[in-house]
Design an enzyme around this catalytic site. Sequence first.
Site, PDB file in Angstrom:
ATOM      1  N   HIS A   1      -7.987  -5.360  -0.744  1.00 14.31           N
ATOM      2  CA  HIS A   1      -6.704  -4.649  -0.667  1.00 14.31           C
ATOM      3  C   HIS A   1      -5.606  -5.580  -0.156  1.00 14.31           C
ATOM      4  CE1 HIS A   1      -4.256  -1.108  -0.703  1.00 14.31           C
ATOM      5  NE2 HIS A   1      -4.192  -0.942   0.610  1.00 14.31           N
TER       6      HIS A   1
ATOM      7  N   ASP B   1      -0.465  -3.985  -4.074  1.00 10.50           N
ATOM      8  CA  ASP B   1      -1.599  -3.076  -4.170  1.00 10.50           C
ATOM      9  C   ASP B   1      -1.235  -1.668  -3.682  1.00 10.50           C
ATOM     10  OD1 ASP B   1      -4.185  -3.046  -5.268  1.00 10.50           O
ATOM     11  OD2 ASP B   1      -5.085  -2.819  -3.302  1.00 10.50           O
TER      12      ASP B   1
ATOM     13  N   SER C   1       0.843  -1.207   0.000  1.00  5.03           N
ATOM     14  CA  SER C   1       0.000   0.000   0.000  1.00  5.03           C
ATOM     15  C   SER C   1       0.878   1.257   0.000  1.00  5.03           C
ATOM     16  CB  SER C   1      -0.964  -0.027   1.184  1.00  5.03           C
ATOM     17  OG  SER C   1      -1.951   0.959   1.042  1.00  5.03           O
TER      18      SER C   1
ATOM     19  N   ASP D   1       7.030   4.142  -9.561  1.00  8.29           N
ATOM     20  CA  ASP D   1       7.103   4.170 -11.026  1.00  8.29           C
ATOM     21  C   ASP D   1       8.060   3.073 -11.484  1.00  8.29           C
ATOM     22  OD1 ASP D   1       6.615   5.610 -13.670  1.00  8.29           O
ATOM     23  OD2 ASP D   1       8.811   5.678 -13.541  1.00  8.29           O
TER      24      ASP D   1
END
Length: 476
Positions: free
Chosen positions: A274, A204, A180, A220
């Site tokens: 999630h 996730d 997360s 990224d």
Amino acid sequence: MLKGNMQFVTCLWILLITFLRFHVLKLCFFIYLISWVKSDEEKKCPEFTDLNIGNALSGTELQVQLLLYTRENPNCSERLTEDDVAASEYLNTSKKIVFVIHGFRPTGSPPAWLGDIKELLLSSEDINLIIVDWNRGATTVNYVSAVDNCRKVAEILKNYVDQMLVNGASLYSMYMIGVSLGAHIAGFVGQKYNGKLGRITGLDPAGPLFTQEPPERRLDRTDAQFVDVIHSDTDALGFKKPLGTIDFYPNGGTDQPGCPQTVFSGLQYFKCDHQRSVFLFLSSLKRRCDIITYPCDSYFDYKRGKCVDCEAFQPMSCPVLGYYADRWKKLLIPNSSPTKAYFDTTDQDPFCMYNYLLDITTWNKSIRRGFIKVKLTDYAGNTVESEMNSEASTFQQYKRVKILTGFYQDLDKISKMSLTFSTKTVIGPKHKLRVLQMRLKSLNNPERLQLCRYDFVLMENTELTFKPIPCPEKAT
């Protein structure tokens, strides 16, 4: 008289000596007890910070501790010192260094998966495993505050990494697993080293407050040599768009099997999808089965059977999910477009689905739209049944239709198979589907013989059972 007095004095001395001995023994025992307690406190293993909802309501100031586990100290962590990493007793910079970074903690409790990921990673490979504990800073009901702390955590981690590099570690041997918000923290660290980290796995990655951000303000694909991402809650807490070298979308990336569908299920409704990314990753470490994934432009195309030719990716075949996903990176062309991979899972560990491709050619003059349910039986009498696809297939005269179908169990030697055609309509006439040719191919085990059947009719809502025959040649 004198003799009596002497006896009295002697008794007094004996009593006094006994009294003193007793208290000396008590004092010695007390001193020993204090030293034992102090020694026990010194030897006590550093643990992940355990907070509660009260801390979340009041908010917590950021504190970061790094807990090191190795195969030499698998059950008792060593807390790394921020100003002197070289003083570590167990850190071996010649081995891979794996960081695990948790995310937002609105209740303050340690992550439920923490013990499992520690045990499974250490059993899979001889590594330095570092649990990054920023629970003080992540525990708050104010999500914005936790997001603001992500950059600060990354800066602290850079300080540790710099010292490890001075002491012989290499960036290429460093691997960060972020959950997360932790995924974006890993990305920020990678940015500080111009993408030279060996690998980042994003489980996730958080979507809220990151979805509209440019690459430098989130995880990224340029943040490490290899970035793999599992998206399991793209319609709520997760990030929808591709972020990595390869992005995996289990069950399309939204609703996960077995997760609650209504808010009446409580907290699980909000976190189940999630967290599924974490449990899928843990499953890959257990090696009970490989979760095979299929590079494709969309989940819709994948379900239509357009992207299931793993032979196109030889010699490495289709990528597998999780810890061993980096074995596929050898096939990726530098600076190529991100790869999206789709797959379906079962509702519980080990999550593996056994996929088959049903290839059907029909000869109805009129177009038919509907679903085909498949049932397989082996020679031992074991039976598995597929779920109907959520989207109807369109059958046209002499046109091949590919249908992806999956089973929770794998059957090796199939003795019988059954097909049921349905339009899911309750009124109107029952339709027939005239099949010119049917071919069934195992995707998990493509070396197996493909099974065929020719020239038969499926009556709507009527199960047809038959013995398939080996196909004369491979499907083209």
